[in-house]
Write an enzyme that holds these catalytic residues in place. Structure first.
Site, PDB file in Angstrom:
ATOM      1  N   ARG A 178       0.799  -1.230   0.000  1.00 53.10           N
ATOM      2  CA  ARG A 178       0.000   0.000   0.000  1.00 53.10           C
ATOM      3  C   ARG A 178       0.834   1.285   0.000  1.00 53.10           C
ATOM      4  O   ARG A 178       0.362   2.310  -0.479  1.00 53.10           O
ATOM      5  CB  ARG A 178      -0.932   0.027   1.207  1.00 53.10           C
ATOM      6  CG  ARG A 178      -2.307  -0.577   0.992  1.00 53.10           C
ATOM      7  CD  ARG A 178      -2.342  -2.012   1.384  1.00 53.10           C
ATOM      8  NE  ARG A 178      -3.663  -2.619   1.278  1.00 53.10           N
ATOM      9  CZ  ARG A 178      -4.239  -3.288   2.286  1.00 53.10           C
ATOM     10  NH1 ARG A 178      -3.645  -3.398   3.461  1.00 53.10           N
ATOM     11  NH2 ARG A 178      -5.415  -3.856   2.098  1.00 53.10           N
ATOM     12  N   GLU A 199     -10.272  -3.762  -8.184  1.00 56.98           N
ATOM     13  CA  GLU A 199      -9.313  -4.749  -8.680  1.00 56.98           C
ATOM     14  C   GLU A 199      -8.387  -5.164  -7.541  1.00 56.98           C
ATOM     15  O   GLU A 199      -7.443  -4.454  -7.197  1.00 56.98           O
ATOM     16  CB  GLU A 199      -8.485  -4.181  -9.838  1.00 56.98           C
ATOM     17  CG  GLU A 199      -7.639  -5.268 -10.508  1.00 56.98           C
ATOM     18  CD  GLU A 199      -6.197  -4.887 -10.762  1.00 56.98           C
ATOM     19  OE1 GLU A 199      -5.478  -5.696 -11.371  1.00 56.98           O
ATOM     20  OE2 GLU A 199      -5.756  -3.795 -10.343  1.00 56.98           O
ATOM     21  N   ASP A 236      -8.891   0.573 -10.293  1.00 62.12           N
ATOM     22  CA  ASP A 236      -7.616  -0.045 -10.639  1.00 62.12           C
ATOM     23  C   ASP A 236      -6.708  -0.113  -9.403  1.00 62.12           C
ATOM     24  O   ASP A 236      -6.653   0.840  -8.618  1.00 62.12           O
ATOM     25  CB  ASP A 236      -6.942   0.801 -11.738  1.00 62.12           C
ATOM     26  CG  ASP A 236      -5.602   0.239 -12.174  1.00 62.12           C
ATOM     27  OD1 ASP A 236      -5.596  -0.845 -12.794  1.00 62.12           O
ATOM     28  OD2 ASP A 236      -4.565   0.875 -11.890  1.00 62.12           O
TER      29      ASP A 236
END
Ligand code: AAO
Length: 517
Positions: free
Chosen positions: A173, A248, A212
């Site tokens: 992340r 996603e 995305d």
């Protein structure tokens, strides 16, 4: 009062799971890299009349033009600004597409690239699809604007600044995905800029977003952005409709991040679906060391380790894993193996699990070296001036100019219609031979039979359908009062005789009430 408040909160929290499709529609198609004007025409001439509910479109925002290699498809995942200005067309063309598609009941779902901007180390310039400038050394994107304050670098602890280990959720992340400049989504300013972009699209009339690289965002940050989104445009959607969100998140198991962390925000791309179904149709070895077979599909769904059906966006292949990018591995079936592919898509569309997306691709020349396609970057068919080629339609309704148009293959198109008819009907009358011959029905509206064994199939099966003569919608379809392919006779007791040779062009048969003579 309290009750109303609770209901309101539930409403806001759950509505983004609804696909926002028109009445009776169940599937969307990804028209990968298509131009907006071609999509508008396709909505009117093909998608609406054939029961498709929506289109996932390629990222509409301005991106970096990549020259080495020359104009790869993946340059569209390197944003420079949120201006609607890409190889697919400009803002006027985008608006025209959304309006025309919505007007015929086909909704638009935008691929939203909001985790990052372009790759690092590109220096400074204005080689972007709308000519906006960027400076990756200064971390400056003036057309948004973003500055060095808006990126994550301080939080990332890897040597390279890139994600090095997928089992470390912090890296995934806080560091750069393949060196793409990672936005600091905890910042109110950044969240606001992204929400402004998505809200502009919502106001134009889009019905939802593919998020995305959602796995590369902290769920809390993503949720904060989603909460800022407007309700859908009331010219086409009921008051108070929330945008569909499908994230996603590639979760094939065994990594630091699980798809379940995102269940509260919206739907999620279920990558296990295509990977496992591919293994079954190919009869490869499965998780337990023995060969997969279609008979095992009897309990397909959550029992196979798939996420809850009402959270899943499912597909046989996507734009990444059909060319070796993204998750899935070698079992993924694509148009290149059309016979097996049609069976997999046919099964997906007949089976009640998940919200279904059909892939529509372009052809490219594959060059394999050590099992990897050296041409996995090749962009859409294009003219010498690098603009994307128009989608032309041949006399037999297939596409020209290198566009594959899987969604126009009779077998796939007819199964989209099958799914619309079957939408809420239970799976009934499952039959299998313990190997790769299986059959099942959906209530009393449709029935499908597969023969993926190496020997012929000849059997009478309970279909659950009313008596009559039906057209098989795989070998042909109903036209006027005749069948262009096989005819199947269902008797008064619901039984019908099916014969499928292992050498048949398509070793499956499907019938439904709208294909009854
Ligand atoms: C390009 C160049 C790079 C360059 C970069 C920046 O190719 O060399 O560094 O520019 O200059 C697309 C292309 C990229 C391209 C990028 C930007 O695919 O090649 O980079 O545009 O132009 C991860 C992400 C996932 C992502 C996927 C491709 O988690 O979000 O990679 N998909 C989306 C888009 C995609 C796009 C981007 C994101 C970026 O759909 O088109 O990239 O906007 C594991 C992890 C996955 C990870 C894969 C890929 O998967 O689980 O999360 O996906 O690795 O590395 C088995 C495992 C499975 C594993 C898989 C790997 O199946 O079980 O877990 O192998 O294949």
């Amino acid at each position: 009062m309290e009750m109303l408040l609770i209901l309101a909160v539930i409403g806001v929290c759950t509505a983004q799971f609804s696909p926002n499709l028109g009445f009776g529609k169940t599937s969307i198609v990804h028209l990968f890299e298509w131009r907006w004007e071609d999509i508008a025409a396709e909505c009117e001439r093909y998608l609406a009349p054939n029961g498709f509910g929506g289109v996932q479109v390629s990222p509409p925002n301005e991106n970096k033009i990549i020259t080495n290699p020359s104009r790869p498809w993946w340059e569209r995942y390197q944003p420079i600004s949120y201006k609607i200005c890409s190889r697919s067309g400009d803002e006027q063309q985008f608006r025209d597409m959304v309006t025309r598609c919505n007007n015929v009941g086909v909704h638009i779902y935008v691929d939203a690239v909001i985790n990052h901007m372009c790759g690092e180390g590109l220096g400074k310039g204005n080689l972007s699809t709308c000519g906006s400038s960027y400076d990756t050394d200064e971390k400056s994107f003036p057309a948004v604007p973003y500055s060095y304050l808006d990126f994550n670098d301080k939080k990332c602890t890897t040597q390279s600044g890139n994600i090095e280990n997928y089992s470390d959720a912090h890296q995934v992340r806080d560091c750069r995905l393949v060196s793409l400049m990672d936005l600091a989504l905890e910042k109110e300013y950044v969240r606001g800029k992204i929400a402004d972009y998505l809200n502009e699209l919502i106001d134009i009339g889009v019905a939802g977003f593919r998020i995305d690289a959602a796995k590369h965002m902290w769920p809390g940050d993503l949720l904060a952005i989603i909460r800022k989104l407007n309700n859908l445009n009331t010219s086409w959607f009921p008051n108070g409709t929330r945008p569909l969100i499908f994230q996603e998140v590639i979760d094939l198991g065994g990594e630091g991040i699980s798809a379940s962390e995102y269940y509260g925000i919206g739907r999620i791309t279920e990558f296990k679906y295509g990977a496992k179904l591919g293994k079954v149709i190919r009869k490869w070895e499965g998780s337990y060391g023995s060969r997969e077979k279609m008979a095992y599909l009897k309990n397909w769904g959550e029992s196979w380790g798939l996420m809850p059906s009402d959270r899943a966006l499912v597909f046989v292949d996507n734009h990444d894993n059909q060319r070796g990018h993204g998750g899935g591995g070698s079992s993924i079936l694509t148009f290149w193996e059309s016979r097996l592919y049609k069976m997999a898509v046919g099964f997906m569309l007949a089976h009640p699990y998940g919200f279904t997306r059909v892939m529509s691709s372009f052809r490219w020349t594959r060059i394999f070296e050590n099992g990897k396609d050296k041409n996995d970057w090749v962009g859409p068919p294009s003219y010498l001036n690098e603009s994307t080629m128009a989608v032309t339609i041949n006399e037999d309704s297939t596409c020209g100019n290198g566009w594959v148009c899987e969604h126009r293959w009779r077998q796939i198109k007819n199964m989209v219609i099958f799914r619309n008819l079957a939408r809420d009907q239970p799976l009934l009358n499952w039959w299998d031979n313990g190997e790769n011959q299986v059959a099942f029905g959906r209530g009393s509206v449709g029935f499908i039979v597969f023969n993926n064994d190496d020997w012929s199939f000849h059997k009478s099966l309970q279909t659950g359908l009313p008596a009559g003569i039906y057209c098989d919608v795989i070998s042909g379809q109903k036209e006027g009062n005749t069948c262009t392919g096989e005819r199947i006779e269902v008797n008064g007791d619901g039984f019908a005789q099916f014969s499928i040779k292992s050498s048949d062009e398509d070793p499956f048969v499907a019938i439904h009430i709208n294909a009854k003579l």
